[in-house]
Scaffold this motif. Structure first.
Motif: not given
Length: 350
Positions: A304-310, A328-337
């Motif tokens: 897994a990539p090290l940046d677990r939020l991105r 998780h796709a929605r979260t990343l697209l909406s910028g609500t991490a």
């Protein structure tokens, strides 16, 4: 009395680095190469690897100076051994009289014997069992835990090249952009107006089903108004077509005979990548592109990539967690991490 690190004891003018693996594995070695270059800015650093990896010298010219194609070994599965070329390969490498041969290819069960045959004045690598430390040889016990870039940095740090960051890189070249433009695949695609879905992988049994990718793609197209671009190699065009066949929304088929670099240029302008656990997930990490990666077989803690939020990594061997991938796709697209513990890296996987 403790011994000084190997790089501090030797006059290292040249290094041959052995790592004969595929795309994602090679990108995971970039932090180790960066550490080597920072520690030895004037050394001539040569990569010995699979023939396809010659392109990495151009892309990572800040860290690599030259490439030597490795003809293979009967006990290494990445390519059939070209036995007729082995003698000439070893003669060529030995004649170079490298200051250091660095084994960055796994635990060393097979590869330490390969690298020992390079005839370098000193050697370093990982090993199983007890460590070895002499004036000219350092073999450090292979880490059984940790992400792949960290495992490789364990070795380079041990020999005297401190880490210069754990982040991956994927520099885009002018030729990548030119090739993408010539292909026409990006025509009509607005930067940040599309997402990339990469349904393939070198090992097809690692692939999430086309209908799962299609369902997630349709929902995201409806909710975010993004276009869907299906990426892959030319050999994966049928797989991309299968995903498109399950979709209601129109899709751009970009599984085509273009280079890795041109495909990365296409991805770099997108808002998100959704893919299997394969090399493009590490391209996304190198580009700083948000991604959702579906795992089904590989060691998720290692790859897994090290940046677990991105980069959101979902374990779904039974293809039962499409709703989690979508979330998780929605979260990343909406910028609500999320923040708090997750932002601190306390919750690494989903």
């Amino acid at each position: 009395m403790s011994r000084r690190p190997l790089l501090h004891r030797l006059d290292v003018q040249s290094i041959v680095v052995f790592r004969a693996l595929q795309l994602g594995d090679m990108l995971c070695a970039v932090p180790a190469l960066r550490a080597l270059r920072a520690a030895l800015p004037s050394a001539h650093i040569v990569l010995a690897g699979l023939p396809w990896a010659a392109q990495l010298v151009r892309r990572f010219s800040a860290y690599l100076d030259e490439f030597l194609p490795f003809p293979g070994h009967p006990l290494l599965p990445e390519q059939p051994a070209r036995h007729g070329e082995l003698t000439a390969f070893y003669a060529t490498v030995c004649a170079r009289q490298f200051s250091l041969a660095l084994q960055l290819h796994g635990s060393g069960d097979v590869t330490n014997h390969i690298v020992a045959g390079f005839g370098a004045r000193a050697m370093a690598g990982h090993c199983r069992g007890a460590p070895v430390a002499t004036d000219r040889t350092v073999l450090a016990p292979y880490p059984d835990t940790g992400a792949e870039p960290e495992r490789l940095l364990h070795l380079t740090t041990r020999i005297g090249a401190p880490a210069a960051g754990t982040h991956l890189e994927f520099p885009l070249l002018r030729e990548d952009e030119d090739e993408l433009a010539a292909s026409g695949l990006a025509a009509g695609l607005e930067p940040n107006g599309y997402i990339c879905i990469h349904p393939g992988a070198r090992q097809r049994d690692k692939c999430w089903p086309p209908e799962c990718f299609a369902g997630v793609a349709d929902r995201l197209a409806d909710e975010f108004g993004v276009r869907i671009v299906l990426t892959g190699s030319a050999s994966e065009a049928a797989l991309a077509q299968a995903v498109a066949g399950h979709m209601r929304a129109p899709a751009v088929i970009a599984a085509a005979p273009i280079s890795i670099g041109a495909m990365a240029a296409l991805m770099s302008r997108s808002r998100l990548l959704i893919c299997n656990d394969t090399g493009v997930s590490h391209i996304a990490a190198g580009l700083g592109l948000d991604s959702v990666v579906v795992f089904s077989k590989a060691d998720i803690a290692r790859w897994a990539p090290l940046d677990r939020l991105r980069h959101r990594c979902i374990w779904d061997p039974g293809a039962e967690r499409a709703a989690v991938v979508l979330q998780h796709a929605r979260t990343l697209l909406s910028g609500t991490a999320p923040s708090g513990q997750r932002a601190a890296g306390m919750w690494p996987y989903w």
